[in-house]
Scaffold this motif. Structure first.
Motif, short mmCIF file in Angstrom:
data_model
loop_
_atom_site.label_atom_id
_atom_site.label_comp_id
_atom_site.label_asym_id
_atom_site.label_seq_id
_atom_site.Cartn_x
_atom_site.Cartn_y
_atom_site.Cartn_z
N HIS A 88 0.83 -1.21 0.00
CA HIS A 88 0.00 0.00 0.00
C HIS A 88 0.86 1.26 0.00
CE1 HIS A 88 0.89 -0.58 4.28
NE2 HIS A 88 0.58 0.70 4.48
N ARG A 89 2.05 1.19 0.62
CA ARG A 89 2.96 2.33 0.62
C ARG A 89 3.53 2.56 -0.79
NH1 ARG A 89 6.55 2.23 6.20
NH2 ARG A 89 4.94 1.36 7.58
N LEU A 90 3.85 1.46 -1.47
CA LEU A 90 4.37 1.58 -2.83
C LEU A 90 3.32 2.17 -3.76
CD1 LEU A 90 6.37 -1.75 -3.33
CD2 LEU A 90 7.27 0.56 -2.99
N ARG A 91 2.09 1.73 -3.60
CA ARG A 91 1.01 2.27 -4.44
C ARG A 91 0.85 3.77 -4.21
NH1 ARG A 91 -3.35 -0.18 -6.91
NH2 ARG A 91 -2.91 -2.15 -5.83
N ALA A 92 0.86 4.18 -2.94
CA ALA A 92 0.69 5.60 -2.62
C ALA A 92 1.87 6.42 -3.13
CB ALA A 92 0.54 5.76 -1.11
N GLU A 93 3.09 5.91 -2.94
CA GLU A 93 4.26 6.67 -3.39
C GLU A 93 4.31 6.77 -4.91
OE1 GLU A 93 9.12 6.78 -2.77
OE2 GLU A 93 7.80 5.87 -1.28
N THR A 94 3.89 5.71 -5.58
CA THR A 94 3.87 5.74 -7.04
C THR A 94 2.87 6.78 -7.54
OG1 THR A 94 4.46 3.39 -7.13
CG2 THR A 94 3.55 4.36 -9.13
N MET A 95 1.72 6.88 -6.87
CA MET A 95 0.71 7.86 -7.25
C MET A 95 1.22 9.29 -7.05
SD MET A 95 -2.21 6.54 -8.34
CE MET A 95 -3.46 7.74 -7.93
N GLU A 96 2.10 9.49 -6.08
CA GLU A 96 2.58 10.83 -5.76
C GLU A 96 3.90 11.18 -6.44
OE1 GLU A 96 2.88 10.71 -1.55
OE2 GLU A 96 0.71 10.46 -1.21
N SER A 97 4.47 10.23 -7.13
CA SER A 97 5.81 10.44 -7.72
C SER A 97 5.74 11.33 -8.95
CB SER A 97 6.43 9.10 -8.09
OG SER A 97 5.69 8.48 -9.13
N GLN A 98 6.91 11.84 -9.32
CA GLN A 98 7.02 12.60 -10.56
C GLN A 98 7.22 11.64 -11.72
OE1 GLN A 98 6.69 15.99 -10.69
NE2 GLN A 98 6.24 15.87 -8.50
N GLY A 99 6.65 11.97 -12.88
CA GLY A 99 6.84 11.11 -14.04
C GLY A 99 5.56 10.50 -14.54
N GLY A 100 5.71 9.60 -15.50
CA GLY A 100 4.57 9.08 -16.23
C GLY A 100 3.63 8.22 -15.42
N PHE A 101 4.17 7.45 -14.47
CA PHE A 101 3.32 6.54 -13.71
C PHE A 101 2.20 7.27 -12.98
CE2 PHE A 101 4.96 2.08 -12.43
CZ PHE A 101 4.88 1.68 -13.75
N ALA A 102 2.57 8.27 -12.19
CA ALA A 102 1.60 8.94 -11.33
C ALA A 102 0.48 9.59 -12.14
CB ALA A 102 2.31 9.99 -10.48
N GLN A 103 0.82 10.10 -13.31
CA GLN A 103 -0.16 10.84 -14.11
C GLN A 103 -0.93 9.96 -15.10
OE1 GLN A 103 1.83 14.36 -15.85
NE2 GLN A 103 3.52 13.94 -14.44
N SER A 104 -0.61 8.71 -15.14
CA SER A 104 -1.22 7.85 -16.15
C SER A 104 -2.51 7.19 -15.65
CB SER A 104 -0.24 6.76 -16.57
OG SER A 104 -0.10 5.79 -15.54
N GLU A 105 -3.33 6.77 -16.61
CA GLU A 105 -4.56 6.06 -16.28
C GLU A 105 -4.28 4.64 -15.81
OE1 GLU A 105 -7.34 6.22 -19.47
OE2 GLU A 105 -7.15 8.38 -19.74
N LEU A 106 -3.07 4.19 -15.96
CA LEU A 106 -2.68 2.87 -15.47
C LEU A 106 -2.84 2.83 -13.95
CD1 LEU A 106 -1.43 0.15 -16.41
CD2 LEU A 106 0.80 1.11 -15.88
N MET A 107 -2.50 3.93 -13.30
CA MET A 107 -2.64 4.02 -11.85
C MET A 107 -4.07 4.35 -11.44
SD MET A 107 0.21 3.22 -10.51
CE MET A 107 -0.28 3.69 -8.87
N SER A 108 -4.65 5.36 -12.05
CA SER A 108 -6.01 5.75 -11.66
C SER A 108 -7.02 4.65 -11.98
CB SER A 108 -6.40 7.05 -12.37
OG SER A 108 -6.37 6.88 -13.79
N GLY A 109 -6.70 3.83 -12.99
CA GLY A 109 -7.60 2.73 -13.34
C GLY A 109 -7.34 1.46 -12.57
N HIS A 110 -6.35 1.48 -11.66
CA HIS A 110 -6.02 0.33 -10.81
C HIS A 110 -5.77 -0.93 -11.65
CE1 HIS A 110 -7.15 2.72 -7.31
NE2 HIS A 110 -8.27 3.04 -7.93
#
Length: 367
Positions: A275-297
């Motif tokens: 859960h910490r990795l998921r949260a940090e990835t969402m808050e990180s700089q770069g493509g991951f955090a801003q992509s629908e890959l994350m928001s779409g789970h």
């Protein structure tokens, strides 16, 4: 070799017209010619989803043949090396080998060993999966992310990372210019679609994934979603691996906290990190955090790679020597491990480079 005496038997049987379904046989002949042309002669061909010549007819065209002759023909075809239980000789899906390699070759990564094995095994054993398998590997450089990706490729595919069913993308190498992202989108979509059409099970590896442009990730997001097909092509038998350094510091902090409290690192569970990795990835700089890959789970598992300790570095050194056919004593392995830099400054507990430079460093200690 196909024996000439077998031909008159086929010609003789052909006199009985009701033995055959000529259209089906024609389709089978066309299919296998295309298969040999594309895969053995390596002709310039492109598979087409709706092209009947690319599909094996479901109706059995050999029903009229005596079984002995069918068996003989089958043995001859298999002798060409194009006949496998899986239906595709390029795909091996050696789960036993995967488990063995993860246990014996990967050091200090009990979470990755368990999660990767269960995720891959479950996916391979479930042909009716409702989406592709998407894993995200996190941790410091040198902790084994690329190594595990290679182990997966080696055990799922006959030719490992060199297989035509496996594709590696390195973000800063393959997609270096942000201004060309629209061009990269088309190239990436085409590369993935072409491979999925050519292979019944594919593996896509994205290294340094945190450096991918968000638009690039979103361009292939539909391929990782819960769709039966995208433009007539099913991507449900694809595996996507994203490798990044995101969360490395968080993983190290948790490992250090366990060490300070006197707990074994093997007691660290997924509940302590995912859960910490998921949260940090969402808050990180770069493509991951801003992509629908994350928001779409759409990432199935966030896999943490723990920092490596002195004892793990020694095991890596042992393996590096063994790969060269050398067996070194414990004193030499200690010398290799001591030459590495360890952090934090006070505890000197974790190798700053993991095992990444070990294969090169052992040269210094050769007799």
């Amino acid at each position: 070799m196909f024996t000439w005496w077998f031909l008159p038997v086929l010609w003789g049987l052909s006199a009985e017209a009701d033995f055959f379904h000529f259209n089906s046989i024609s389709n089978v002949s066309t299919y296998y010619f295309n298969y040999i042309y594309c895969n053995i002669w390596e002709g310039d061909c492109q598979p087409h989803q709706d092209d009947a010549t690319q599909q094996v007819p479901t109706r059995d065209p050999w029903a009229g043949f005596p079984q002995d002759y069918v068996s003989l023909l089958h043995q001859w075809y298999c002798s060409l090396g194009q006949c496998c239980e899986s239906g595709d000789c390029r795909i091996t899906n050696n789960i036993t080998g995967l488990e063995r390699d993860l246990q014996t070759k990967l050091h200090g990564q009990h979470l990755a060993q368990s999660v990767v094995l269960k995720a891959i095994q479950g996916f391979v054993n479930n042909p009716e999966s409702n989406k592709p398998l998407t894993l995200s590997f996190h941790g410091w450089s040198g902790t084994g992310k690329n190594f595990v990706a290679r182990i997966i490729a080696d055990n799922l595919y006959r030719d490992g990372v060199k297989s035509e069913c496996v594709r590696l993308f390195i973000a800063p190498f393959h997609f270096p210019h942000g201004r060309l992202v629209d061009t990269y989108k088309g190239q990436l979509r085409e590369a993935i679609r072409d491979m999925v059409l050519r292979c019944s099970q594919t593996l896509f590896i994205f290294d340094e994934a945190e450096k991918l442009h968000p638009g690039l990730i979103d361009a292939i997001k539909p391929y990782m979603d819960h769709y039966d097909n995208v433009d007539g092509v099913s991507y449900r038998r694809a595996i996507f691996l994203f490798l990044s350094n995101i969360g490395g510091a968080t993983i190290n902090d948790v490992a250090l906290d366990f060490w300070h409290s006197g707990q074994n690192r093997e007691d660290i569970g997924m509940e302590d990190l995912e859960h910490r990795l998921r949260a940090e990835t969402m808050e990180s700089q770069g493509g991951f955090a801003q992509s629908e890959l994350m928001s779409g789970h759409l990432i199935d598992f966030f896999v943490p790679f723990l920092p490596l300790e002195y004892r793990h570095v020694k095991l890596c050194a042992r393996d590096a020597y063994a790969a060269r056919g050398l067996e070194m004593d414990d004193t030499t392995l200690d010398e290799v491990a001591k030459a590495m830099l360890y952090v934090p400054k006070e505890e000197r507990l974790f190798s700053a480079q993991g095992c990444k430079s070990i294969p090169q460093r052992i040269n210094f200690f050769l007799p």
